[in-house]
Motif scaffolding. Structure first.
Motif, PDB file in Angstrom:
ATOM      1  N   TYR A  66      45.312  60.283  46.849  1.00 32.96           N
ATOM      2  CA  TYR A  66      45.793  60.032  45.482  1.00 32.96           C
ATOM      3  C   TYR A  66      46.959  60.932  45.111  1.00 32.96           C
ATOM      4  CZ  TYR A  66      46.203  59.650  40.500  1.00 32.96           C
ATOM      5  OH  TYR A  66      46.726  59.472  39.236  1.00 32.96           O
ATOM      6  N   SER A  67      46.867  62.223  45.428  1.00 34.31           N
ATOM      7  CA  SER A  67      47.947  63.138  45.036  1.00 34.31           C
ATOM      8  C   SER A  67      49.252  62.795  45.743  1.00 34.31           C
ATOM      9  CB  SER A  67      47.551  64.594  45.297  1.00 34.31           C
ATOM     10  OG  SER A  67      47.409  64.827  46.681  1.00 34.31           O
ATOM     11  N   GLU A  68      49.168  62.356  46.993  1.00 41.79           N
ATOM     12  CA  GLU A  68      50.378  61.938  47.722  1.00 41.79           C
ATOM     13  C   GLU A  68      50.905  60.624  47.168  1.00 41.79           C
ATOM     14  OE1 GLU A  68      49.129  63.921  52.005  1.00 41.79           O
ATOM     15  OE2 GLU A  68      48.437  61.902  51.489  1.00 41.79           O
ATOM     16  N   ASP A  69      49.998  59.688  46.935  1.00 39.40           N
ATOM     17  CA  ASP A  69      50.378  58.372  46.420  1.00 39.40           C
ATOM     18  C   ASP A  69      51.071  58.478  45.068  1.00 39.40           C
ATOM     19  OD1 ASP A  69      50.579  55.601  46.251  1.00 39.40           O
ATOM     20  OD2 ASP A  69      48.509  55.314  45.632  1.00 39.40           O
ATOM     21  N   SER A  70      50.574  59.359  44.218  1.00 39.80           N
ATOM     22  CA  SER A  70      51.113  59.467  42.860  1.00 39.80           C
ATOM     23  C   SER A  70      52.483  60.145  42.822  1.00 39.80           C
ATOM     24  CB  SER A  70      50.128  60.201  41.948  1.00 39.80           C
ATOM     25  OG  SER A  70      49.940  61.519  42.386  1.00 39.80           O
ATOM     26  N   THR A  71      52.861  60.837  43.893  1.00 45.39           N
ATOM     27  CA  THR A  71      54.166  61.500  43.925  1.00 45.39           C
ATOM     28  C   THR A  71      55.098  60.919  44.987  1.00 45.39           C
ATOM     29  OG1 THR A  71      53.395  63.205  45.469  1.00 45.39           O
ATOM     30  CG2 THR A  71      53.173  63.683  43.103  1.00 45.39           C
ATOM     31  N   ALA A  72      54.691  59.834  45.629  1.00 41.15           N
ATOM     32  CA  ALA A  72      55.466  59.268  46.737  1.00 41.15           C
ATOM     33  C   ALA A  72      56.822  58.742  46.275  1.00 41.15           C
ATOM     34  CB  ALA A  72      54.674  58.150  47.406  1.00 41.15           C
ATOM     35  N   GLU A  73      57.808  58.963  47.127  1.00 42.34           N
ATOM     36  CA  GLU A  73      59.125  58.366  46.905  1.00 42.34           C
ATOM     37  C   GLU A  73      59.079  56.879  47.257  1.00 42.34           C
ATOM     38  OE1 GLU A  73      61.354  61.078  49.475  1.00 42.34           O
ATOM     39  OE2 GLU A  73      59.932  62.518  48.626  1.00 42.34           O
ATOM     40  N   VAL A  74      58.292  56.562  48.271  1.00 41.52           N
ATOM     41  CA  VAL A  74      58.047  55.178  48.678  1.00 41.52           C
ATOM     42  C   VAL A  74      56.559  55.037  48.925  1.00 41.52           C
ATOM     43  CG1 VAL A  74      58.471  53.410  50.431  1.00 41.52           C
ATOM     44  CG2 VAL A  74      60.324  54.952  49.759  1.00 41.52           C
ATOM     45  N   ASP A  75      55.997  53.956  48.430  1.00 44.48           N
ATOM     46  CA  ASP A  75      54.572  53.665  48.587  1.00 44.48           C
ATOM     47  C   ASP A  75      54.474  52.305  49.261  1.00 44.48           C
ATOM     48  OD1 ASP A  75      51.818  53.492  48.282  1.00 44.48           O
ATOM     49  OD2 ASP A  75      51.959  52.791  46.227  1.00 44.48           O
ATOM     50  N   MET A  76      53.649  52.203  50.316  1.00 43.11           N
ATOM     51  CA  MET A  76      53.599  50.955  51.079  1.00 43.11           C
ATOM     52  C   MET A  76      52.174  50.681  51.554  1.00 43.11           C
ATOM     53  SD  MET A  76      56.198  50.139  54.130  1.00 43.11           S
ATOM     54  CE  MET A  76      55.829  49.109  55.498  1.00 43.11           C
ATOM     55  N   ASN A  77      51.778  49.424  51.515  1.00 42.00           N
ATOM     56  CA  ASN A  77      50.507  48.970  52.063  1.00 42.00           C
ATOM     57  C   ASN A  77      50.814  47.875  53.066  1.00 42.00           C
ATOM     58  OD1 ASN A  77      48.807  50.569  50.292  1.00 42.00           O
ATOM     59  ND2 ASN A  77      49.532  49.212  48.690  1.00 42.00           N
ATOM     60  N   VAL A  78      50.158  47.941  54.226  1.00 43.88           N
ATOM     61  CA  VAL A  78      50.409  46.979  55.298  1.00 43.88           C
ATOM     62  C   VAL A  78      49.076  46.433  55.784  1.00 43.88           C
ATOM     63  CG1 VAL A  78      51.400  46.648  57.599  1.00 43.88           C
ATOM     64  CG2 VAL A  78      52.492  48.228  55.989  1.00 43.88           C
ATOM     65  N   VAL A  79      48.997  45.105  55.909  1.00 47.50           N
ATOM     66  CA  VAL A  79      47.833  44.430  56.474  1.00 47.50           C
ATOM     67  C   VAL A  79      48.314  43.705  57.724  1.00 47.50           C
ATOM     68  CG1 VAL A  79      45.960  42.789  56.067  1.00 47.50           C
ATOM     69  CG2 VAL A  79      46.933  44.075  54.132  1.00 47.50           C
ATOM     70  N   MET A  80      47.639  43.961  58.857  1.00 49.73           N
ATOM     71  CA  MET A  80      48.053  43.370  60.128  1.00 49.73           C
ATOM     72  C   MET A  80      46.869  42.760  60.867  1.00 49.73           C
ATOM     73  SD  MET A  80      50.630  46.311  61.596  1.00 49.73           S
ATOM     74  CE  MET A  80      51.361  45.292  62.877  1.00 49.73           C
TER      75      MET A  80
END
Length: 131
Positions: A66-80
């Protein structure tokens, strides 16, 4: 079969965990049906897993908390899928635009994480997964 993995109140990493776990639950349920003779074989043709990644402090990171996600310059989710097919790519440049080279780097990072998750899925179901 459709498995609903929407997470109403959580971050992308929680939804990724729901997708990855839902595949395991489905595989185990189908294996149980094979054991009981309800179906002849597990009808799955692909496995599926999901992971979050992002850029934090100019560094690509896998499986943001959460702490990384909330301060991310880019946020990405990938489903493969198990053979590397992309089911979903959702990326947002929160602070600075994402370059094509950065997108490719993050997709490769996500693929490596999904490969590790696939190994854990195989351990959980106790059998090799379909490609």
């Amino acid at each position: 079969m459709y498995l609903d993995c929407d997470v109403l109140e959580a971050d992308g990493g929680t939804r990724c965990a729901a997708i990855t776990g839902a595949y395991v639950a489905l595989h185990l349920a189908l294996a149980s049906m094979v054991e009981k003779g309800t179906i002849a074989s597990i009808p799955l043709t692909q496995s599926v897993a999901a992971v979050s990644c992002g850029v934090v402090d100019s560094r690509p990171l896998l499986d943001l908390d959460y702490s990384e996600d909330s301060t991310a310059e880019v946020d990405m989710n990938v489903v493969m899928t198990g053979d590397g097919g992309l089911v979903e790519v959702q990326a947002t440049a929160e602070r600075t635009p994402l370059t094509r080279a950065s997108l490719d780097e993050m997709l490769a990072l996500a693929a490596s994480g999904i490969d590790r998750l696939r190994g854990l899925q195989e351990e959980a179901v106790g059998a090799p997964l379909p490609a």
